[in-house]
Scaffold this active site. Structure first.
Site, PDB file in Angstrom:
ATOM      1  N   ASP A 143       0.860  -1.193   0.000  1.00  9.89           N
ATOM      2  CA  ASP A 143       0.000   0.000   0.000  1.00  9.89           C
ATOM      3  C   ASP A 143       0.893   1.239   0.000  1.00  9.89           C
ATOM      4  O   ASP A 143       2.109   1.135  -0.143  1.00  9.89           O
ATOM      5  CB  ASP A 143      -0.962  -0.015   1.207  1.00  9.89           C
ATOM      6  CG  ASP A 143      -2.291   0.624   0.839  1.00  9.89           C
ATOM      7  OD1 ASP A 143      -2.280   1.808   0.459  1.00  9.89           O
ATOM      8  OD2 ASP A 143      -3.332  -0.041   0.919  1.00  9.89           O
ATOM      9  N   HIS A 153      -2.278   3.365  -4.761  1.00  8.71           N
ATOM     10  CA  HIS A 153      -1.803   2.881  -3.456  1.00  8.71           C
ATOM     11  C   HIS A 153      -0.398   2.287  -3.581  1.00  8.71           C
ATOM     12  O   HIS A 153      -0.133   1.192  -3.095  1.00  8.71           O
ATOM     13  CB  HIS A 153      -2.769   1.841  -2.878  1.00  8.71           C
ATOM     14  CG  HIS A 153      -4.018   2.446  -2.292  1.00  8.71           C
ATOM     15  ND1 HIS A 153      -4.013   3.229  -1.166  1.00  8.71           N
ATOM     16  CD2 HIS A 153      -5.323   2.377  -2.678  1.00  8.71           C
ATOM     17  CE1 HIS A 153      -5.254   3.618  -0.882  1.00  8.71           C
ATOM     18  NE2 HIS A 153      -6.065   3.126  -1.797  1.00  8.71           N
ATOM     19  N   GLU A 186      -9.048   3.318  -5.886  1.00  9.32           N
ATOM     20  CA  GLU A 186      -8.633   4.654  -5.460  1.00  9.32           C
ATOM     21  C   GLU A 186      -7.363   5.135  -6.152  1.00  9.32           C
ATOM     22  O   GLU A 186      -6.368   5.432  -5.509  1.00  9.32           O
ATOM     23  CB  GLU A 186      -8.438   4.675  -3.937  1.00  9.32           C
ATOM     24  CG  GLU A 186      -9.731   4.401  -3.189  1.00  9.32           C
ATOM     25  CD  GLU A 186      -9.566   4.454  -1.670  1.00  9.32           C
ATOM     26  OE1 GLU A 186     -10.520   4.852  -1.011  1.00  9.32           O
ATOM     27  OE2 GLU A 186      -8.500   4.074  -1.152  1.00  9.32           O
ATOM     28  N   TRP A 218     -16.746  -3.097  -2.751  1.00 12.54           N
ATOM     29  CA  TRP A 218     -16.542  -2.539  -1.403  1.00 12.54           C
ATOM     30  C   TRP A 218     -17.338  -1.283  -1.163  1.00 12.54           C
ATOM     31  O   TRP A 218     -17.768  -1.032  -0.047  1.00 12.54           O
ATOM     32  CB  TRP A 218     -15.052  -2.317  -1.135  1.00 12.54           C
ATOM     33  CG  TRP A 218     -14.374  -1.201  -1.868  1.00 12.54           C
ATOM     34  CD1 TRP A 218     -13.879  -1.234  -3.141  1.00 12.54           C
ATOM     35  CD2 TRP A 218     -14.077   0.111  -1.369  1.00 12.54           C
ATOM     36  NE1 TRP A 218     -13.299  -0.034  -3.470  1.00 12.54           N
ATOM     37  CE2 TRP A 218     -13.402   0.814  -2.394  1.00 12.54           C
ATOM     38  CE3 TRP A 218     -14.310   0.758  -0.144  1.00 12.54           C
ATOM     39  CZ2 TRP A 218     -12.974   2.132  -2.247  1.00 12.54           C
ATOM     40  CZ3 TRP A 218     -13.872   2.065  -0.005  1.00 12.54           C
ATOM     41  CH2 TRP A 218     -13.207   2.735  -1.043  1.00 12.54           C
ATOM     42  N   TYR A 247     -16.831  -3.742   6.418  1.00 11.73           N
ATOM     43  CA  TYR A 247     -15.598  -3.028   6.737  1.00 11.73           C
ATOM     44  C   TYR A 247     -15.458  -3.095   8.245  1.00 11.73           C
ATOM     45  O   TYR A 247     -16.001  -2.273   8.976  1.00 11.73           O
ATOM     46  CB  TYR A 247     -15.653  -1.593   6.176  1.00 11.73           C
ATOM     47  CG  TYR A 247     -14.991  -1.569   4.838  1.00 11.73           C
ATOM     48  CD1 TYR A 247     -15.284  -2.585   3.931  1.00 11.73           C
ATOM     49  CD2 TYR A 247     -14.020  -0.641   4.494  1.00 11.73           C
ATOM     50  CE1 TYR A 247     -14.634  -2.657   2.714  1.00 11.73           C
ATOM     51  CE2 TYR A 247     -13.369  -0.706   3.264  1.00 11.73           C
ATOM     52  CZ  TYR A 247     -13.681  -1.715   2.390  1.00 11.73           C
ATOM     53  OH  TYR A 247     -13.022  -1.793   1.198  1.00 11.73           O
TER      54      TYR A 247
HETATM   55  C1  TNX Z   1     -10.713   2.241   1.438  1.00 10.70           C
HETATM   56  S1  TNX Z   1     -11.214  -0.549   0.278  1.00 10.70           S
HETATM   57  C2  TNX Z   1      -9.593   1.602   0.945  1.00 10.70           C
HETATM   58  C3  TNX Z   1      -8.460   1.314   1.851  1.00 10.70           C
HETATM   59  C4  TNX Z   1      -8.666   1.907   3.208  1.00 10.70           C
HETATM   60  C5  TNX Z   1     -10.091   1.691   3.642  1.00 10.70           C
HETATM   61  C6  TNX Z   1     -10.386   2.166   5.027  1.00 10.70           C
HETATM   62  C7  TNX Z   1     -10.218  -0.017  -0.623  1.00 10.70           C
HETATM   63  C8  TNX Z   1     -10.181  -0.790  -1.797  1.00 10.70           C
HETATM   64  N1  TNX Z   1      -9.518   1.080  -0.311  1.00 10.70           N
HETATM   65  O1  TNX Z   1      -7.264   1.762   1.268  1.00 10.70           O
HETATM   66  O2  TNX Z   1      -7.774   1.306   4.084  1.00 10.70           O
HETATM   67  O3  TNX Z   1     -10.961   2.338   2.760  1.00 10.70           O
HETATM   68  O4  TNX Z   1     -11.647   1.768   5.459  1.00 10.70           O
END
Ligand code: TNX
Length: 808
Positions: A223, A284, A349, A429, A455
């Site tokens: 990450d 990430h 993301e 998610w 989550y």
């Molecule tokens: C979103 S879930 C993210 C993570 C974070 C999380 C915290 C996802 C694919 N990305 O990088 O840790 O939210 O709840």
């Protein structure tokens, strides 16, 4: 029972040498009164039945002793037989023999046998007969393993003991269980890339996950904040990407060597758990870019992995071929380490700002004709930007690479943007919508909806009583009640839902014990969502079964969550009348015990039955904890209840609007340092603001003090809270934060009886990055609940004044 099952059952009854079927009229139901009984299992099996036994026949359940044989008639089941023998040896001390045929006396054995008539590879039939025999029949070793897990849950919880326990009757309830999973993918996610946890921790969890028939362990290895997998070709990845130093000076580090990874994968495989590695791309990726800045759009340099949470703008550059070569080399080593059918490549993301400005990315966009496709409606019925199409290009290209090596990819639901890679499985998610959209496109989907409680970094009770978390609300009951495929969708997109997973992101999870607190018991609820038919689920029954399951967790030393007393969420409850009502509740309606003499409550303390009425002149300290049926207590809460006279308002000779602000530059880690701060000159500001000019996102570190008066509208008991370091009212420090990972969610609340008018306040804002959370991300303010109000409201500028000298 459906037709198919009935057929299976009859075949089994007919073929099993172990069974005696008696259909005579004078039967009586064998009722098990002891715990566990045939109904104790989590996840609840597809079907459980007591044995019909003629009255005349004595019921002789199997009681394990040192002569009990494990009979294994199929060599592929041998590892399961050995697993069972090892479990029994550890807890009972019996060295059970593993034989390949039934003992002559025809009793006192556990038979593991292969049959094609059990519903699925992971299914089994367990028959615990009244003549001291048990038969577990399965089509494949995984099914036999799950039959053994059920068998272990039918034995007393002491069977999970890591050391030999004496004086236990190792008796099995009599009955028949037919069982198979609802979903093939039953996953738990683990994130060591924010806060690290080692191999011993993982193995401990794998032991427990196997008990509840979880079969996927999603290992989020990379990450922005840490790169945690050793890659031989790129040793710098872990040398530079597996350590970071945060704003409070704390260092966080950790990675797994390839040997350690092999050890974990083998350990999981022995428990029929597939380990699914996740290598995040193209976003990430900051921890990787620290050692390989040439794989970014700007070329860096990047000093260290990201030290705050959230989403990093610097990501892998898909415009450069070297990026793909790097990712392929990394995945090549990953394929070698992980035999799993699935490889997770992230995809979530990924900001596009760098790609937009990057000549390499723009060239790739033109070469691939993505600029021509941009803005047109794609196969998914939506329009995409060229950069979104570039994201899709990246994922598809990596998917092809994975497919060429015999692997399938999983990606987060953002991989839908720009069009799905042809055979990708989507992890949904951001709610369920992405998953449903992908399933409608006939892609496999794993549901992990944050909105439905999956989550599990979200808090499992009120923010005021739970450890600081990322936010969100996910109680055990919420997780338990999820049904990923409503009946109406079963024949349609529901077919593509292959399972459900719970994700534990570790931004706010700083220790192994805290990780377990977040996993359990929610993972047990997940297990039932994943395994059991929806119509077999029953919240009341699950809670009863949980008591026995948590006893088992105790033998594994698991720090599971026990709901905290809620209802009253302040640390001090002031009142002005004769008495005050102090109500308590908790998220599972478990009993609570309390004391009024300041002592720590025990299981023998008074049981809370109804709202406490506290009166009188002397302050009372209520200490209260939740008590589980197995006799364990939650951490206790302490609430001071105090009759107060209204504190009179201040009467400054002259005031002006705004508050006085004072700034001390630097890092203030302790109360002593705060007390010794040397401030610059006073300034007057209309409202609270950072000690530096707006636009600076995080640093510089500083301590900012604001002083003045807050105007309160009426006489009575006020509530106060803040996420700032300290709040003082009338010279008394009434809120103190900064003890936990971060100050968030207005967790510390208190009350005071105050007369209408002006009251002196002092607000202390200690700005630094604490465990990845910059204080400046909080609302720089404090919040007040009026005597007649129901919510805490941010103080308004119109309520704030400061004293000025009369002659001004
Ligand atoms: C979103 S879930 C993210 C993570 C974070 C999380 C915290 C996802 C694919 N990305 O990088 O840790 O939210 O709840």
């Amino acid at each position: 029972m459906n037709k198919h099952n009935r057929r299976v059952r009859i075949v089994l009854w007919a073929t099993s040498a172990v069974l005696v079927l008696c259909a005579s009229c004078g039967t009586r139901q064998n009722r098990q009164t002891r715990t566990p009984n045939i109904e104790s299992v989590i996840p609840v099996p597809v079907q459980t039945e007591n044995f019909e036994v003629p009255v005349s026949k004595e019921i002789r359940p199997l009681v394990l002793n040192r002569h009990t044989a494990i009979v294994c008639t199929d060599s592929t089941f041998a590892p399961v037989a050995e697993y069972l023998a090892r479990k029994v040896r550890t807890a009972t001390g019996y060295e059970l023999k593993i034989a390949d045929r039934l003992p002559d006396e025809g009793r006192n054995y556990i038979l593991l046998t292969r049959t094609d008539s059990v519903a699925q590879g992971e299914g089994y039939r367990l028959v615990s007969s009244p003549d001291e025999t048990v038969c577990i029949a399965a089509q494949a070793p995984a099914g036999a393993f799950y039959g053994v897990q059920t068998l272990l849950q039918l034995l007393p919880p002491e069977i999970e003991s890591p050391v030999k326990v004496k004086d236990v009757a190792w008796e099995l309830p009599v009955g028949v269980i037919d069982d198979y999973p609802r979903f093939k993918y039953r996953g738990v996610h683990f994130d060591p890339s924010r806060h690290f946890a080692g191999v011993e921790f993982i193995k401990k969890q794998l032991d427990v996950l196997a008990m509840f028939k979880i079969n996927r362990f999603h290992w989020h290895l990379t990450d922005d904040q840490l790169w945690t997998i050793e890659i031989k070709k790129y040793p710098e990845l872990t040398a530079k990407g597996a350590v970071r130093t945060e704003g409070d000076g704390s260092t966080h580090r950790g990675f797994y060597t390839q040997d350690e990874i092999r050890e974990v994968v083998a350990y999981a495989a022995a428990r029929y758990i597939d380990v699914i590695p996740e290598i995040e791309m193209p976003g990430h990726a900051k921890a990787a870019l620290v050692s390989h800045p040439e794989l970014s759009c700007t070329g860096g340099p990047f000093e260290q992995p990201r030290v705050i949470w959230g989403v990093e703008d610097d990501v892998f550059c898909p415009g450069k071929d070297t990026t793909f070569a790097f990712l392929e080399n990394v995945l090549t080593e990953v394929f070698d380490l992980f035999p799993s059918e699935y490889i997770h490549i992230g995809g979530d993301e990924c900001p596009k700002v760098r790609w937009k400005a990057c000549p390499d990315c723009q060239r790739r966009i033109r070469e691939q004709g993505l600029d021509k496709k941009a803005g047109h409606v794609g196969k998914d019925g939506r329009k995409h930007t060229a950069e979104e199409l570039l994201q899709s290009y990246t994922i598809t290209r990596m998917e092809q690479f994975a497919n060429a090596h015999g692997r399938k990819i999983i990606g987060w639901d953002e991989i839908l943007e720009g069009g799905l890679a042809p055979s990708a499985t989507v992890m949904s998610w951001r709610g369920e919508a992405g998953g449903i959209a992908a399933a409608r496109q006939q892609h496999d989907v794993i549901m992990t909806p944050n909105s439905a409680g999956f989550y599990i970094d979200h808090q499992q009770g009120a923010a005021e009583v739970e450890p600081v978390s990322i936010g969100g609300y996910s109680t055990l009951e919420k997780v338990y009640s999820y049904n990923p495929v409503p009946d109406s969708a079963a024949a349609d997109w529901g077919r593509y839902i292959i399972g459900v997973q719970a994700n534990l992101w570790s931004e706010y999870v700083l220790s192994d014990a805290h990780r377990e607190y977040m996993y359990y018991p929610r993972v047990l609820a997940l297990a039932e969502v994943d395994w059991s038919p929806n119509d077999r689920k029953d919240w009341a029954s699950f809670q009863r079964r949980l008591v026995d399951a948590e006893r088992r967790l105790d033998y594994h030393g698991i720090n599971y969550h026990i709901p905290m007393p809620e209802g009253t969420l302040v640390d001090l409850l002031a009142f002005t009348g004769d008495s005050v009502a102090v109500p308590f509740s908790n998220t599972r309606n478990l009993p609570m015990v309390y004391t009024l003499d300041g002592s720590e409550p025990t299981a023998a303390s008074a049981v809370y039955r109804d709202t406490l009425m506290i009166g009188g002149e002397a302050p009372v300290v209520i200490r209260i904890a939740t008590l589980t049926p197995q006799g364990k207590l939650s951490p206790s809460r302490s609430i001071r209840v105090e009759r107060q006279l209204l504190k009179p308002a201040a009467e400054p000779a002259a005031v002006d609007s705004g508050v006085v602000m004072r700034v001390a530059e630097g890092l203030f880690l302790t109360d002593e340092q705060i007390a010794g701060a040397r401030f610059g000159a006073d300034t007057v500001v209309r409202y609270f603001r950072p000690g530096y000019e707006a636009g600076t996102k995080t640093a510089p570190e500083s301590l900012v003090v604001y002083e003045g008066f807050v105007e309160l509208p009426e006489d009575g008991v006020y509530g106060f809270t803040t996420d700032m370091e300290e709040l003082w009212i009338d010279g008394e420090r009434i809120v103190k934060n900064g003890q936990e990972a971060a100050s968030r969610h207005l967790r510390h609340k208190t009350t005071r009886a105050l007369a209408a008018g002006k009251h002196a306040f002092r607000l202390v804002f200690n700005n630094m990055i604490r465990h990845g959370w910059p204080d400046v991300w909080n609302d720089i303010s404090f919040f007040v609940k009026t005597p007649s109000g129901t919510v805490y409201e941010r103080v308004k500028a119109s309520q704030l004044t400061h004293a000025v000298s009369v002659d001004e």
